[in-house]
Write a protein that holds these residues in place. Structure first.
Motif, PDB file in Angstrom:
ATOM      1  N   PHE A 151      12.834   4.358  -1.363  1.00 41.19           N
ATOM      2  CA  PHE A 151      13.233   3.648  -2.582  1.00 41.19           C
ATOM      3  C   PHE A 151      12.974   2.154  -2.452  1.00 41.19           C
ATOM      4  O   PHE A 151      12.614   1.482  -3.434  1.00 41.19           O
ATOM      5  CB  PHE A 151      14.711   3.910  -2.843  1.00 41.19           C
ATOM      6  CG  PHE A 151      15.127   3.635  -4.257  1.00 41.19           C
ATOM      7  CD1 PHE A 151      14.704   4.443  -5.292  1.00 41.19           C
ATOM      8  CD2 PHE A 151      15.948   2.563  -4.563  1.00 41.19           C
ATOM      9  CE1 PHE A 151      15.078   4.190  -6.591  1.00 41.19           C
ATOM     10  CE2 PHE A 151      16.328   2.299  -5.853  1.00 41.19           C
ATOM     11  CZ  PHE A 151      15.903   3.114  -6.881  1.00 41.19           C
ATOM     12  N   PHE A 152      13.144   1.595  -1.262  1.00 45.35           N
ATOM     13  CA  PHE A 152      12.857   0.174  -1.023  1.00 45.35           C
ATOM     14  C   PHE A 152      11.387  -0.135  -1.269  1.00 45.35           C
ATOM     15  O   PHE A 152      11.043  -1.123  -1.933  1.00 45.35           O
ATOM     16  CB  PHE A 152      13.259  -0.184   0.403  1.00 45.35           C
ATOM     17  CG  PHE A 152      12.804  -1.540   0.853  1.00 45.35           C
ATOM     18  CD1 PHE A 152      13.401  -2.693   0.367  1.00 45.35           C
ATOM     19  CD2 PHE A 152      11.769  -1.665   1.772  1.00 45.35           C
ATOM     20  CE1 PHE A 152      12.979  -3.953   0.777  1.00 45.35           C
ATOM     21  CE2 PHE A 152      11.334  -2.914   2.198  1.00 45.35           C
ATOM     22  CZ  PHE A 152      11.943  -4.059   1.697  1.00 45.35           C
ATOM     23  N   PRO A 180      -5.486   5.243  -2.702  1.00 48.26           N
ATOM     24  CA  PRO A 180      -4.884   4.067  -3.349  1.00 48.26           C
ATOM     25  C   PRO A 180      -4.075   3.201  -2.395  1.00 48.26           C
ATOM     26  O   PRO A 180      -4.070   1.972  -2.519  1.00 48.26           O
ATOM     27  CB  PRO A 180      -3.991   4.677  -4.436  1.00 48.26           C
ATOM     28  CG  PRO A 180      -4.553   6.025  -4.690  1.00 48.26           C
ATOM     29  CD  PRO A 180      -5.105   6.489  -3.381  1.00 48.26           C
ATOM     30  N   ALA A 181      -3.388   3.825  -1.433  1.00 49.16           N
ATOM     31  CA  ALA A 181      -2.606   3.053  -0.474  1.00 49.16           C
ATOM     32  C   ALA A 181      -3.502   2.141   0.355  1.00 49.16           C
ATOM     33  O   ALA A 181      -3.223   0.941   0.517  1.00 49.16           O
ATOM     34  CB  ALA A 181      -1.812   3.994   0.433  1.00 49.16           C
ATOM     35  N   GLY A 182      -4.573   2.692   0.896  1.00 48.41           N
ATOM     36  CA  GLY A 182      -5.488   1.883   1.689  1.00 48.41           C
ATOM     37  C   GLY A 182      -6.171   0.802   0.875  1.00 48.41           C
ATOM     38  O   GLY A 182      -6.359  -0.327   1.358  1.00 48.41           O
ATOM     39  N   THR A 229       7.542  -2.717  -4.547  1.00 47.31           N
ATOM     40  CA  THR A 229       6.163  -2.784  -5.038  1.00 47.31           C
ATOM     41  C   THR A 229       6.131  -3.072  -6.539  1.00 47.31           C
ATOM     42  O   THR A 229       5.288  -3.844  -7.014  1.00 47.31           O
ATOM     43  CB  THR A 229       5.442  -1.465  -4.741  1.00 47.31           C
ATOM     44  OG1 THR A 229       5.446  -1.245  -3.320  1.00 47.31           O
ATOM     45  CG2 THR A 229       4.005  -1.497  -5.234  1.00 47.31           C
ATOM     46  N   ILE A 230       7.047  -2.478  -7.288  1.00 46.48           N
ATOM     47  CA  ILE A 230       7.123  -2.746  -8.725  1.00 46.48           C
ATOM     48  C   ILE A 230       7.376  -4.230  -8.976  1.00 46.48           C
ATOM     49  O   ILE A 230       6.711  -4.866  -9.811  1.00 46.48           O
ATOM     50  CB  ILE A 230       8.231  -1.897  -9.377  1.00 46.48           C
ATOM     51  CG1 ILE A 230       7.887  -0.413  -9.290  1.00 46.48           C
ATOM     52  CG2 ILE A 230       8.435  -2.299 -10.837  1.00 46.48           C
ATOM     53  CD1 ILE A 230       9.007   0.491  -9.762  1.00 46.48           C
ATOM     54  N   GLY A 267       0.813  -1.209   0.000  1.00 38.56           N
ATOM     55  CA  GLY A 267       0.000   0.000   0.000  1.00 38.56           C
ATOM     56  C   GLY A 267       0.845   1.256   0.000  1.00 38.56           C
ATOM     57  O   GLY A 267       0.616   2.179  -0.796  1.00 38.56           O
ATOM     58  N   SER A 268       1.863   1.307   0.885  1.00 39.63           N
ATOM     59  CA  SER A 268       2.743   2.478   0.923  1.00 39.63           C
ATOM     60  C   SER A 268       3.556   2.603  -0.352  1.00 39.63           C
ATOM     61  O   SER A 268       3.787   3.719  -0.845  1.00 39.63           O
ATOM     62  CB  SER A 268       3.673   2.377   2.136  1.00 39.63           C
ATOM     63  OG  SER A 268       2.947   2.364   3.346  1.00 39.63           O
ATOM     64  N   GLY A 269       4.002   1.482  -0.909  1.00 39.13           N
ATOM     65  CA  GLY A 269       4.749   1.525  -2.155  1.00 39.13           C
ATOM     66  C   GLY A 269       3.929   2.040  -3.321  1.00 39.13           C
ATOM     67  O   GLY A 269       4.433   2.779  -4.178  1.00 39.13           O
TER      68      GLY A 269
END
Length: 593
Positions: free
Chosen positions: A567-568, A343-345, A573-574, A300-302
């Motif tokens: 960046f992590f 979108p994160a949630g 997430t990608i 979600g955060s990514g």
């Protein structure tokens, strides 16, 4: 008007920033028009040309200070009139009595600042006052800023600015602004007084008809070091990465096509042989991973960071976030992050539900507070150090409250809204059923074990960004201008493609080795690029920077850790999304029982 340096937290959000070269002659911003000057004030032009002061900073220290080094006095504007030369105009006086302890301390601080090469940053008509001097091969280098003074040691040896100007007692400051006819301003007579007073200012206006307003930044950008080398290096890197990406894609398509054809043919024959390879694990491929709650929160955060980075770079390519529009890059990134809580949630809730999770309250709370809380805690500690050092980069308490208000009052409610819709929808449908009893994973070879695969997976993505990373770090820590947003956007796209393909390739190898634990591995494989980022940042600190002092060192690595975390999440997430699409695709087109 007071110009304050953007807080380092906002610089961090752009690290990832985070851009490819558009021509240096494209700084006419939408909504930013030239300002006309004339002899007398009219409705269409003005006669007063205001000179504003900004912060004082140095490449040898992370700590910037207010313009009044010694007492944090309010910054003042120095007005002068259009087409009116000023011969050694005294703009201010400051006297120190070494016999008084308090004033001696201020004087010692001023001397130390000269020793650390602190520089003025003045602005006229939205243009930085630049210090131009000759370098090797008859070329001229223009630095956006000029030293507050040059330091001469006790044994009469000049240092830095004094060495550059050893044959002259005066600096030549060149400034290009948008006059009706006069387009260059020479500020002479900046012979700095190092003892008790500030030097006078000599203003001379000269007309240069061959300079257009839209290209007034060119003389700064073209004189920046490594500019031409950067063009060649970036293009060379892009060609190599595109070639490798094409090879990986071709190998994947050919191999996968043969596998699918062979497996389908085996299923259609009466004497089908025993299945092998990645088809054997179809009953376990969508088995929920361990620590599914944490993985869904990271996703979600990514997602929030990924969308924020894309939109920010897109606006930068349009010219809205160029160096002429100060602070716009950081402001855009922060505002987008706040608004992208939904979108994160949603993503966190959808994947957590597909993992079989039921603690939806814990999930949405962690999505709202875990990663942002780590970033804010790190930033708050760094801000305490800045407060203790009396730096102008320290965020006032009121601003911190405003940041918390944006977080709690806007971002968190939007995250809850997204999570509500994510949990309301049905769980993600998988193309194959999951067996009740997990399949035993056979002994793995060295390159299919988790740690070697994760370490190898981050090499190729890092290889496509490290050149841009050097110039981004230069712009943050060495106070150089970064303007090649077109190239950075292209590198961003290449990074997304490379992370996806490298992670898919390793995921395919692991599935062929009958290892179906792909969820965390795909996230960590791509996310390991951040570890290489950290290693490079450490190398950059010791090999490229001249930073001294414990506070500056702590600040550098503190802000670097924020960038590494962002960046992590971004790259991880990608990688996960790419593998999720890949696994869903191959098991939906293959006949399985």
């Amino acid at each position: 008007m007071r110009l304050v340096r953007p807080p380092p937290l906002l610089l961090v959000s752009a690290v990832l920033l985070a851009v490819a070269p558009t021509p240096a002659r494209a700084f006419y911003l939408p909504g930013l028009a030239p300002v006309n000057f004339c002899d007398k004030d009219t409705s269409e032009c003005k006669s007063a040309i205001e000179l504003f002061v900004n912060r004082l900073d140095s490449v040898e220290s992370v700590l910037p200070y207010e313009y009044a080094l010694d007492d944090h006095a309010a910054q003042h504007a120095f007005p002068f009139s259009f087409k009116k030369d000023e011969k050694c105009k005294r703009v201010c006086d400051r006297k120190y009595d070494p016999k008084k302890p308090e004033e001696k301390q201020k004087l010692d601080f001023l001397k130390k600042s000269m020793l650390l090469n602190y520089q003025h940053h003045w602005i006229v008509d939205n243009m930085p006052v630049t210090w131009c001097y000759d370098v090797e091969d008859g070329q001229k280098f223009c630095n956006p800023g000029f030293p507050i003074g040059c330091y001469i040691t006790e044994d009469s040896r000049p240092k830095d600015a004094c060495v550059i100007n050893v044959s002259s007692e005066k600096f030549l400051i060149v400034l290009q602004i948008s006059f009706c006819k006069i387009k260059r301003l020479l500020l002479r007579c900046l012979a700095f007084c190092f003892r008790y007073t500030v030097s006078p200012l000599d203003i001379i206006l000269q007309e240069l008809k061959d300079i257009r307003w839209a290209s007034r930044w060119d003389y700064i950008l073209e004189s920046m070091p490594h500019t031409h080398i950067q063009w060649f290096s970036i293009m060379n890197s892009l060609v190599i990465v595109l070639f490798l990406s094409g090879m990986v894609a071709m190998i994947m398509l050919r191999t996968l096509h043969k596998d699918i054809a062979r497996y389908n043919q085996m299923d259609s024959t009466e004497d089908a042989q025993e299945e092998f390879g990645w088809k054997l694990v179809h009953g376990d491929i969508f088995r929920p991973p361990r620590k599914g709650m944490l993985l869904s929160v990271f996703l979600g955060s990514g997602t929030q960071i990924l969308i924020m980075t894309f939109v920010t770079l897109f606006f930068a390519c349009l010219g809205f976030l160029s160096p002429a529009n100060r602070g716009a890059l950081m402001t855009c990134a922060v505002v987008l992050w706040v608004l992208l809580g939904t979108p994160a949630g949603y993503v966190a809730a959808r994947f957590y539900k597909s993992f079989g999770g039921e603690k939806w309250k814990t999930n949405v709370l962690l999505t709202s507070f875990l990663c942002p809380g780590i970033v804010f805690a790190d930033f708050f500690i760094m801000n305490l150090i800045l407060w203790g050092e009396g730096s102008s980069a320290a965020i006032p308490f009121g601003t911190l409250v405003a940041i918390l208000a944006l977080w709690f009052c806007i971002s968190v409610p939007l995250t809850f809204i997204g999570a509500y819709f994510g949990f309301k929808k049905n769980a993600i449908e998988h193309p194959v059923r999951t067996n009740q009893i997990p399949r035993q994973i056979p002994e793995q070879s060295f390159y299919t074990k988790p740690l070697p695969g994760i370490v190898m997976g981050g090499i190729l993505p890092f290889g496509c960004i490290f050149i841009q990373l050097f110039f981004i770090l230069n712009s943050i820590w060495s106070h150089q201008m970064y303007y090649m947003f077109g190239f950075l956007f292209l590198v961003f796209i290449i990074l997304v493609i490379t992370c996806s393909e490298a992670t898919i390739l390793l995921c395919y190898f692991h599935l062929c080795a009958e290892d179906y634990h792909w969820q965390w591995r795909s996230f960590l494989t791509s996310g390991f690029t951040a570890v290489y980022f950290l290693i490079y940042a450490v190398h950059y600190f010791f090999s490229k920077l001249q930073i001294t002092g414990t506070a500056s060192t702590i600040l550098y690595f503190g802000y670097t850790m924020i960038m590494v975390l962002i960046f992590f999440l971004f790259t991880g997430t990608i990688g996960f999304f790419a593998c999720f699409w890949f696994v869903t695709k191959i098991y939906s087109v293959v006949k399985v029982d």
